[in-house]
Design a protein around this motif. Structure first.
Motif, PDB file in Angstrom:
ATOM      1  N   ILE A 186       6.348   1.176  -9.097  1.00 35.77           N
ATOM      2  CA  ILE A 186       5.674   0.829  -7.840  1.00 35.77           C
ATOM      3  C   ILE A 186       4.824   2.001  -7.363  1.00 35.77           C
ATOM      4  N   LEU A 187       5.348   3.219  -7.497  1.00 39.56           N
ATOM      5  CA  LEU A 187       4.571   4.406  -7.130  1.00 39.56           C
ATOM      6  C   LEU A 187       3.335   4.547  -8.011  1.00 39.56           C
ATOM      7  N   ALA A 188       3.486   4.243  -9.311  1.00 41.54           N
ATOM      8  CA  ALA A 188       2.356   4.328 -10.227  1.00 41.54           C
ATOM      9  C   ALA A 188       1.259   3.343  -9.844  1.00 41.54           C
ATOM     10  N   VAL A 189       1.651   2.116  -9.489  1.00 38.95           N
ATOM     11  CA  VAL A 189       0.684   1.112  -9.051  1.00 38.95           C
ATOM     12  C   VAL A 189      -0.073   1.608  -7.818  1.00 38.95           C
ATOM     13  N   THR A 190       0.661   2.107  -6.856  1.00 36.79           N
ATOM     14  CA  THR A 190       0.047   2.560  -5.607  1.00 36.79           C
ATOM     15  C   THR A 190      -0.886   3.732  -5.845  1.00 36.79           C
ATOM     16  N   LEU A 191      -0.468   4.670  -6.691  1.00 35.45           N
ATOM     17  CA  LEU A 191      -1.286   5.855  -6.954  1.00 35.45           C
ATOM     18  C   LEU A 191      -2.590   5.484  -7.643  1.00 35.45           C
ATOM     19  N   ASN A 192      -2.536   4.583  -8.612  1.00 36.51           N
ATOM     20  CA  ASN A 192      -3.753   4.156  -9.302  1.00 36.51           C
ATOM     21  C   ASN A 192      -4.685   3.385  -8.377  1.00 36.51           C
ATOM     22  N   LEU A 193      -4.107   2.499  -7.556  1.00 35.00           N
ATOM     23  CA  LEU A 193      -4.943   1.749  -6.616  1.00 35.00           C
ATOM     24  C   LEU A 193      -5.623   2.687  -5.634  1.00 35.00           C
ATOM     25  N   ALA A 194      -4.909   3.702  -5.169  1.00 39.55           N
ATOM     26  CA  ALA A 194      -5.482   4.655  -4.219  1.00 39.55           C
ATOM     27  C   ALA A 194      -6.643   5.434  -4.834  1.00 39.55           C
ATOM     28  N   GLN A 195      -6.570   5.691  -6.157  1.00 43.95           N
ATOM     29  CA  GLN A 195      -7.635   6.422  -6.831  1.00 43.95           C
ATOM     30  C   GLN A 195      -8.855   5.548  -7.079  1.00 43.95           C
ATOM     31  N   GLU A 196      -8.664   4.227  -7.193  1.00 42.84           N
ATOM     32  CA  GLU A 196      -9.751   3.324  -7.558  1.00 42.84           C
ATOM     33  C   GLU A 196     -10.401   2.636  -6.365  1.00 42.84           C
ATOM     34  N   ASP A 197      -9.630   2.393  -5.300  1.00 42.51           N
ATOM     35  CA  ASP A 197     -10.136   1.606  -4.177  1.00 42.51           C
ATOM     36  C   ASP A 197     -10.681   2.516  -3.089  1.00 42.51           C
ATOM     37  N   GLU A 198     -11.806   2.138  -2.505  1.00 45.63           N
ATOM     38  CA  GLU A 198     -12.390   2.918  -1.424  1.00 45.63           C
ATOM     39  C   GLU A 198     -11.643   2.725  -0.104  1.00 45.63           C
ATOM     40  N   ARG A 199     -10.938   1.612   0.015  1.00 48.95           N
ATOM     41  CA  ARG A 199     -10.180   1.340   1.230  1.00 48.95           C
ATOM     42  C   ARG A 199      -8.903   2.187   1.246  1.00 48.95           C
ATOM     43  N   PRO A 200      -8.332   2.463   2.428  1.00 48.35           N
ATOM     44  CA  PRO A 200      -7.034   3.151   2.485  1.00 48.35           C
ATOM     45  C   PRO A 200      -5.943   2.308   1.827  1.00 48.35           C
ATOM     46  N   VAL A 201      -5.172   2.925   0.948  1.00 45.26           N
ATOM     47  CA  VAL A 201      -4.057   2.250   0.264  1.00 45.26           C
ATOM     48  C   VAL A 201      -2.758   2.842   0.795  1.00 45.26           C
ATOM     49  N   ILE A 202      -1.895   1.986   1.345  1.00 42.52           N
ATOM     50  CA  ILE A 202      -0.684   2.442   2.026  1.00 42.52           C
ATOM     51  C   ILE A 202       0.534   1.773   1.399  1.00 42.52           C
ATOM     52  N   LEU A 203       1.509   2.569   1.011  1.00 38.95           N
ATOM     53  CA  LEU A 203       2.770   2.042   0.507  1.00 38.95           C
ATOM     54  C   LEU A 203       3.712   1.803   1.679  1.00 38.95           C
ATOM     55  N   VAL A 204       4.196   0.574   1.827  1.00 39.57           N
ATOM     56  CA  VAL A 204       5.110   0.219   2.920  1.00 39.57           C
ATOM     57  C   VAL A 204       6.502   0.042   2.324  1.00 39.57           C
ATOM     58  N   THR A 205       7.461   0.822   2.805  1.00 39.63           N
ATOM     59  CA  THR A 205       8.816   0.763   2.259  1.00 39.63           C
ATOM     60  C   THR A 205       9.839   1.115   3.333  1.00 39.63           C
ATOM     61  N   LYS A 206      11.006   0.492   3.251  1.00 34.09           N
ATOM     62  CA  LYS A 206      12.132   0.829   4.119  1.00 34.09           C
ATOM     63  C   LYS A 206      12.996   1.934   3.509  1.00 34.09           C
ATOM     64  N   ASP A 207      12.699   2.291   2.271  1.00 32.19           N
ATOM     65  CA  ASP A 207      13.489   3.266   1.522  1.00 32.19           C
ATOM     66  C   ASP A 207      12.983   4.675   1.851  1.00 32.19           C
ATOM     67  N   ILE A 208      13.824   5.472   2.514  1.00 30.37           N
ATOM     68  CA  ILE A 208      13.411   6.820   2.926  1.00 30.37           C
ATOM     69  C   ILE A 208      13.099   7.686   1.711  1.00 30.37           C
ATOM     70  N   ALA A 209      13.933   7.606   0.672  1.00 28.14           N
ATOM     71  CA  ALA A 209      13.702   8.410  -0.538  1.00 28.14           C
ATOM     72  C   ALA A 209      12.371   8.039  -1.181  1.00 28.14           C
TER      73      ALA A 209
END
Length: 441
Positions: free
Chosen positions: A104-127
């Motif tokens: 899931i982190l890998a997906v978010t990181l790649n999307l953040a590098q490719e998309d011009e829009r802000p990419v935000i990971l939403v999670t209830k998991d503190i870790a």
């Protein structure tokens, strides 16, 4: 600018409706989240139910198109299942991509590098949020169910009383207010000599009522401080159908609730039965792995309720005591059960019931989410009263916090209703040892 929100599994297991809470932005669900939902859906507990509900929502959205290509959401947003970006991200060396969190982190990181829009990971998991921050991924908690709960000591109205007002309160027991106030609000009256008297706003919101006119005991238990006076008044008032007792351990929440319940059920016969329940948030093995019958499985989780019942019932045994006090107290509890005046359950067995003419005590209610607390309260039939007890600062549930638990939800939504009352118990009364160590340790 529109944003892209990547949802972690913990968000959907906390609230499946989270899919629809991001307005006109794009919602991304990594394929790894679907795999985790698939694994969780087989569970027979509440987690399994929430996983199945999330999958049903996604299945309904399939009617609007192919999920991998993106489908429209009701608020003009879009939802897409992300299939790629699982291995191309530059994660730290030796990161294990077999772990769903890392994918899931890998997906978010790649999307953040490719998309011009802000990419935000939403999670209830503190870790997960900590790991995302280490990777420079923008991340946040799911805030849709967050409620601002005022500090416990701010829920009390303080009113300085003039001598003529104090005289009227002592003589007539009530004082008309110049402006309407929230019904059943706790009011601390300050006299000219700086002494305090407990007051409460009447159910029509027009008067202050002096509780010293009503001050008394329940099942031999007397209130020890002004907060307990407010609590005892609300517990013993049959017109207040829902009472919310909040406060740290040792302030008397469960003891006062049980004492009032025994008094009203056995002596006054206002209710046919006391139903005590607690949520099961196991720290080790689940309840199903414990040996014995249902009562044997429930007993370890219900032990705090049994401890308080023992304290309340032991003095009532009188001459029936023998060398084995525990046997006598257990016999008293069994006698109440045989007479169908007492039922002790875990909340697992309450779902789907309709409960009339009973007094329901839900202990450790801070470990329930908003949906669960609503489900429990809506079990109440005609003539039933519900008492919620809990400490918003002592939460064991992995996906709840002080601003999203059931107690905060009830306090935020129901305060000011004539059928509802809430009291924040602050002072520890368990023992001097417990009170002092709570302050110093």
């Amino acid at each position: 600018m529109k944003k892209v929100f990547v949802l972690d599994t913990s968000v959907l297991l906390h609230d499946p409706n989270a899919i629809f809470c991001f307005e006109d932005n794009e919602v991304i669900i990594p394929y790894a989240v679907l795999e985790e939902l698939e694994h969780k859906k087989r569970s027979l507990d509440d987690v399994g139910r929430l996983a199945r509900q999330a999958i049903r929502f996604l299945d309904e959205l399939r009617e609007g198109g192919q999920l991998s290509q993106g489908v429209d959401l009701p608020r003009e947003g879009k939802l897409r299942i992300e299939l790629n970006h699982s291995s191309g991200a530059i994660l730290p060396l030796f990161s294990d991509l077999s772990l769903p969190d890392n994918r899931i982190l890998a997906v978010t990181l790649n999307l953040a590098q490719e998309d011009e829009r802000p990419v935000i990971l939403v999670t209830k998991d503190i870790a997960m949020r900590v790991k995302a921050d280490a990777l420079s991924i923008q991340t946040e908690d799911f805030y849709n169910d967050k409620l601002r709960l005022a500090p416990l000591n701010e829920g009390v109205i303080v009113k300085n009383l003039k001598d003529d007002e104090a005289a009227e309160l002592y003589e007539k027991g009530q004082l008309f207010l110049p402006e309407k106030a929230a019904p059943n609000s706790c009011v601390k009256g300050i006299l000219t000599d700086q002494s305090e008297i407990p007051l409460v706003v009447s159910k029509d919101g027009t008067k202050l009522v002096n509780l010293y006119k009503r001050n008394g005991s329940s099942w031999g238990i007397f209130p020890k401080n002004i907060e307990q006076v407010w609590a005892m008044n609300m517990l013993n008032d049959p017109e207040i159908k829902l009472v919310n007792l909040m406060g740290p351990a040792g302030t008397g929440k469960t003891l006062l609730a049980l004492a009032s319940a025994l008094e009203q059920t056995i002596h006054q016969e206002l209710y046919t039965r006391i139903l005590c329940a607690r949520p099961v948030v196991p720290l080790g093995k689940d309840i199903g792995y414990l040996p014995g019958m249902k009562e044997d499985k429930v007993r370890p989780y219900m032990q705090p309720i049994y401890d308080n019942l023992e304290f309340l019932l032991r003095p009532k045994m009188g001459k029936q005591r023998d060398k084995n006090d525990d046997f006598i107290v257990d016999s008293a509890i069994d006698m109440l059960r045989k007479k169908d005046q007492l039922e002790i359950e875990v909340l697992t067995y309450i779902r789907g019931r309709s409960i009339a003419n009973q007094l329901i005590i839900i202990d450790e209610a801070q470990n329930l989410n908003a949906h669960e607390i609503k489900t429990i309260i809506t079990r109440a039939g005609e003539g039933t009263k519900i008492i919620l007890c809990g400490d918003p600062d002592q939460i064991d549930h992995p996906y709840l916090d002080k601003e999203s638990n059931g107690l905060a939800y009830v306090a935020s939504r129901l305060k000011g209703q004539a059928f509802y009352g809430q009291v924040a118990l602050i002072k520890g009364e368990r023992s001097e040892l417990a009170a002092r160590t709570a302050e110093l340790l």
